[in-house]
Every structure is written in C-alpha cells, then in structure tokens.
Design a protein around this motif. Structure first.
Motif, PDB file in Angstrom:
ATOM      1  N   ASP A   1      -5.741   4.539   3.160  1.00  0.00           N
ATOM      2  CA  ASP A   1      -5.116   5.684   1.600  1.00  0.00           C
ATOM      3  C   ASP A   1      -4.346   6.167   3.114  1.00  0.00           C
ATOM      4  OD1 ASP A   1      -7.587   5.038  -0.370  1.00  0.00           O
ATOM      5  OD2 ASP A   1      -6.677   3.506   0.138  1.00  0.00           O
TER       6      ASP A   1
ATOM      7  N   PRO B   1      -0.937   7.704   3.435  1.00  0.00           N
ATOM      8  CA  PRO B   1       0.832   7.381   2.996  1.00  0.00           C
ATOM      9  C   PRO B   1       1.766   7.104   4.333  1.00  0.00           C
ATOM     10  CG  PRO B   1       0.591   9.945   2.046  1.00  0.00           C
ATOM     11  CD  PRO B   1      -0.845   8.989   3.246  1.00  0.00           C
TER      12      PRO B   1
ATOM     13  N   ILE C   1       1.043   2.295   1.838  1.00  0.00           N
ATOM     14  CA  ILE C   1      -0.416   3.017   1.967  1.00  0.00           C
ATOM     15  C   ILE C   1      -0.954   2.122   2.910  1.00  0.00           C
ATOM     16  CG2 ILE C   1      -1.164   1.974   0.000  1.00  0.00           C
ATOM     17  CD1 ILE C   1      -2.690   4.884  -0.641  1.00  0.00           C
TER      18      ILE C   1
ATOM     19  N   ALA D   1       1.816  -0.134   6.395  1.00  0.00           N
ATOM     20  CA  ALA D   1       2.725   1.198   5.479  1.00  0.00           C
ATOM     21  C   ALA D   1       3.784   1.360   6.238  1.00  0.00           C
ATOM     22  CB  ALA D   1       1.156   2.109   5.708  1.00  0.00           C
TER      23      ALA D   1
ATOM     24  N   GLY E   1       2.362  -1.894  -0.108  1.00  0.00           N
ATOM     25  CA  GLY E   1       3.240  -0.744   0.067  1.00  0.00           C
ATOM     26  C   GLY E   1       4.959  -0.938  -1.288  1.00  0.00           C
TER      27      GLY E   1
ATOM     28  N   ALA F   1       8.141   3.188   0.228  1.00  0.00           N
ATOM     29  CA  ALA F   1       6.627   4.056   0.459  1.00  0.00           C
ATOM     30  C   ALA F   1       5.671   2.746   0.556  1.00  0.00           C
ATOM     31  CB  ALA F   1       5.916   4.803  -0.617  1.00  0.00           C
TER      32      ALA F   1
ATOM     33  N   TYR G   1       6.512   6.992   3.596  1.00  0.00           N
ATOM     34  CA  TYR G   1       7.922   7.479   3.029  1.00  0.00           C
ATOM     35  C   TYR G   1       8.785   7.380   3.737  1.00  0.00           C
ATOM     36  CZ  TYR G   1       3.584   9.248  -0.599  1.00  0.00           C
ATOM     37  OH  TYR G   1       2.913   9.649  -1.260  1.00  0.00           O
TER      38      TYR G   1
ATOM     39  N   THR H   1       5.198   9.518  -4.656  1.00  0.00           N
ATOM     40  CA  THR H   1       3.784   9.618  -4.406  1.00  0.00           C
ATOM     41  C   THR H   1       2.979   8.217  -4.477  1.00  0.00           C
ATOM     42  OG1 THR H   1       3.888  11.698  -4.970  1.00  0.00           O
ATOM     43  CG2 THR H   1       1.879  10.785  -4.170  1.00  0.00           C
ATOM     44  N   ILE H   2       2.731   8.086  -3.275  1.00  0.00           N
ATOM     45  CA  ILE H   2       2.127   5.882  -3.418  1.00  0.00           C
ATOM     46  C   ILE H   2       0.665   7.252  -3.290  1.00  0.00           C
ATOM     47  CG2 ILE H   2       1.964   6.142  -1.108  1.00  0.00           C
ATOM     48  CD1 ILE H   2       2.324   3.162  -1.617  1.00  0.00           C
ATOM     49  N   SER H   3      -0.266   6.220  -4.408  1.00  0.00           N
ATOM     50  CA  SER H   3      -1.753   5.921  -4.575  1.00  0.00           C
ATOM     51  C   SER H   3      -2.555   4.250  -4.168  1.00  0.00           C
ATOM     52  CB  SER H   3      -1.898   7.358  -5.669  1.00  0.00           C
ATOM     53  OG  SER H   3      -1.329   7.155  -6.488  1.00  0.00           O
TER      54      SER H   3
END
Length: 121
Positions: free
Chosen positions: A55, A57, A51, A101, A35, A49, A59, A68-70
């Motif tokens: 995977d 997410p 994850i 997360a 995170g 954010a 927020y 955007t978290i990836s």
C-alpha cells in the motif's frame, strides 16, 4: 483469469472532483501491485498512480498533490480520488493489476476495459 472493472468516470468541470473505483475479481490481488493509467486522445497510455502490495503509493508528477490512490480493506478494490481536475486530465482511465507501482513489468498484467473521464474548461 482476473476480472478488472472500473467505475466512477464521467464529465466534470475544471476544478471539480471525481473518484474512480477498480474492483478485481480474485482475492489474490491483495498481494499484487495495482495502478491507474490514462490514455488521452492521440497519446500513449501513461501511469497516473500506482500502489504497491504493501500500500505504498507512487504518483506521476502531474498527479502529485491532486490525486490520491488507496486500497480498500478487502484489498480487492482500489480508488483514485481526483481533485482540482484540469482539462488535460481528460482521457480513458485504465486499472491495472500486476504491474509495479512505477509502471514496470510485474508479477501479472491484467487490465480493465477503461472508463472515460472528461474535464471541461
């Protein structure tokens, strides 16, 4: 010991974009949640954010619709793409490996050294 290194911070004008990267040193992190947290001057560190290991997410309200978290395919790197930045997004951004997360205690708790993001008005 997991080494966590953030990169990509800097100075940007309001409304601009910035992408942060977080690299973790061990392949084991692909099974761990990760995170991004922010600490503004005079304030406590807060989750921006996160994850999950699968995977998914999560927020903070302030980040929804703008960030955007990836996670990269190698699973050792996560990103935080930030758009429509606001002055209140200013702070030191920290990457965490191991907390859930949602920012709660998880299977590990490794932190990077933090990276400055400054949004000018």
């Amino acid at each position: 010991q997991v080494q966590v290194v953030e990169s990509g911070g800097g100075l940007v004008q309001a409304g601009g974009r910035l992408t942060l990267s977080c690299d973790a040193s061990q392949s084991i992190v692909h099974v761990l949640p990760m995170g991004w947290y922010r600490q503004a001057p005079g304030k406590q560190r807060e989750l921006v954010a996160g994850i999950t290991s699968g995977d998914t997410p999560n927020y903070a309200e302030s980040a929804k619709g703008r960030f955007t978290i990836s996670r990269a395919n190698d699973k050792n790197t996560i990103y935080l793409e930030m758009s429509n930045l606001k002055p209140e997004d200013t702070g030191v951004y920290y990457c965490n490996v191991g907390r859930t997360a949602w920012g709660r205690s998880g299977p590990a708790d490794h932190w990077g050294q933090g990276i400055q993001v400054t949004v000018s008005s």
